[in-house]
Design a protein around this motif. Sequence first.
Motif, PDB file in Angstrom:
ATOM      1  N   ALA A  51       0.654  -1.108  -0.026  1.00  0.00           N
ATOM      2  CA  ALA A  51       0.309   0.305   0.268  1.00  0.00           C
ATOM      3  C   ALA A  51       0.659   1.300   0.003  1.00  0.00           C
ATOM      4  N   GLU A  64       0.932   4.725   0.229  1.00  0.00           N
ATOM      5  CA  GLU A  64      -0.331   6.261  -0.040  1.00  0.00           C
ATOM      6  C   GLU A  64       0.443   7.027   0.375  1.00  0.00           C
ATOM      7  N   ARG A  80      -1.629   9.807   2.795  1.00  0.00           N
ATOM      8  CA  ARG A  80      -2.467   9.854   3.828  1.00  0.00           C
ATOM      9  C   ARG A  80      -3.081   9.339   4.507  1.00  0.00           C
ATOM     10  N   ASP A  81      -3.121   9.074   5.837  1.00  0.00           N
ATOM     11  CA  ASP A  81      -2.716   8.087   6.679  1.00  0.00           C
ATOM     12  C   ASP A  81      -2.366   6.412   6.360  1.00  0.00           C
ATOM     13  N   ALA A 109      -4.180   3.618   8.034  1.00  0.00           N
ATOM     14  CA  ALA A 109      -5.698   3.361   8.528  1.00  0.00           C
ATOM     15  C   ALA A 109      -6.114   2.537   7.165  1.00  0.00           C
ATOM     16  N   ASN A 110      -5.155   3.217   6.303  1.00  0.00           N
ATOM     17  CA  ASN A 110      -5.811   2.927   4.267  1.00  0.00           C
ATOM     18  C   ASN A 110      -5.161   1.448   4.335  1.00  0.00           C
ATOM     19  N   ALA A 111      -4.111   1.417   5.285  1.00  0.00           N
ATOM     20  CA  ALA A 111      -3.666  -0.164   5.063  1.00  0.00           C
ATOM     21  C   ALA A 111      -4.475  -1.634   5.374  1.00  0.00           C
ATOM     22  N   GLU A 117      -7.636  -1.007   5.664  1.00  0.00           N
ATOM     23  CA  GLU A 117      -8.753  -1.708   5.226  1.00  0.00           C
ATOM     24  C   GLU A 117      -8.565  -2.526   3.569  1.00  0.00           C
ATOM     25  N   LYS A 118      -6.863  -2.071   3.450  1.00  0.00           N
ATOM     26  CA  LYS A 118      -6.921  -2.403   1.958  1.00  0.00           C
ATOM     27  C   LYS A 118      -6.738  -3.913   3.170  1.00  0.00           C
ATOM     28  N   ARG A 157     -10.492  -5.129   2.701  1.00  0.00           N
ATOM     29  CA  ARG A 157     -11.203  -5.515   1.343  1.00  0.00           C
ATOM     30  C   ARG A 157     -10.336  -6.142   0.442  1.00  0.00           C
ATOM     31  N   ALA A 181       3.272  -1.234   3.760  1.00  0.00           N
ATOM     32  CA  ALA A 181       2.691   0.069   3.769  1.00  0.00           C
ATOM     33  C   ALA A 181       3.605   1.007   3.782  1.00  0.00           C
ATOM     34  N   ASP A 192       4.630   5.463   3.224  1.00  0.00           N
ATOM     35  CA  ASP A 192       4.298   7.087   2.667  1.00  0.00           C
ATOM     36  C   ASP A 192       5.302   7.013   1.796  1.00  0.00           C
TER      37      ASP A 192
END
Length: 413
Positions: free
Chosen positions: A333, A335, A337-338, A341-343, A345-346, A349, A357, A359
């Motif tokens: 992932a 990303e 930002r965030d 949290a985004n990782a 969610e991924k 999903r 993850a 940045d």
Amino acid sequence: MIPVQQNILSGRTVLLVVGGGVAAYKSLELVRRLRERGARVRVALTAAAARFVTPLSFASLSGERVFEDLFSLTDEQEMGHIRLSREADLVVVAPATAHLLARMAHGLADDLATTLLLATDKRVLVAPAMNVRMWLHPATQRNVATLRADGVLFVGPEDGEMACGEFGPGRMSEPPAILASIDAALHSAERPLVGRHVIVTSGPTREPIDPARFLSNRSSGKQGHAIAAAAARAGAQVTLVSGPVEIADPPGVTVRHVETALEMLAAVEAALPADIFIGAAAVADWRIEPAPDKIKKQPGGAPPTLVLRENPDILALVARRESERPALVVGFAAETRDVIANAQEKLARKGCDLIVANDVSAASGVFGGDANEVRLVGADGVESWPRLDKSEVAARLVARLAERLGATAEPVR
């Protein structure tokens, strides 16, 4: 949290070669930490290193005599440089100065340190430390490339303020980061993935618009290629499915070169079954039905309308397979930002087991670079790693995956 791996340093012997730089003082702390973990540490100093830190300091912390002289009558009577280099489980060079790296790259053996490094049959891990201009100089970068090709492992250097007052890459990594790289090097040296099949995707995909143009992204493929190389060093049979990149294929790896996301999916499916799938590629989310001829700009006309179609989600398709699903499916992932949290969610999903993850915002300065600062995100927690060279990220990731795979799953046939 991911469980801490067993203390691999207990009972191991580390030969520490200390180069002549002001960062030599950090090597005293490294010796202390290695000893705390149960390792035996034998120290060899260059003549310049002894001007920064005394042999007595290293002898006191290591509990061993310190070696300095290639022509010692007592040591060399028994071919001491051969014994020192062969009796170690790992050779660590910290700090590795520009001069020492140059001598290593050219196979010189004009003192005890370089003779040890030329005589060893063990893996070598170096922690460079030098002025930023020296590190960025083309000669140093050529030497580093040569050493990497020879299998030498690197940790750092890090960005920061130098003793000379300049700022940039060149600071020696801190002892905890070097210790982590020593762990990874010893773990991977045991070839824990022998008999396993690992599939890695790497680089970008290119989705053609017409014969002259395409949609793509900034992925360099450096991290994915480094992971494939680390998995091969760990003994795995590796299939690397690579999009268009400007770096060489890693040695010991079966490479499938592709352009588009559809081609990448087909190559992955053809390579299955596998024990581990690592989706490090930056696959384009969208594709276009390409025009057969170059789209011409019309003077004063409206821009062309591009109709986008969603590309297959390769990571999710592999993770949710009912048959031939790898025991471990790992995604990436990138990303802005965030990140965590985004990782997370991924992870949910996509249905994979781990997400690596990082940045890639403009402030991080890492996209396409040679270093990464990642978080390993799983259902059991988040593990944050310090900023490391991508080869070190790869070694640590492969060690973690080998540990997770363990003896819980039979190798695929």
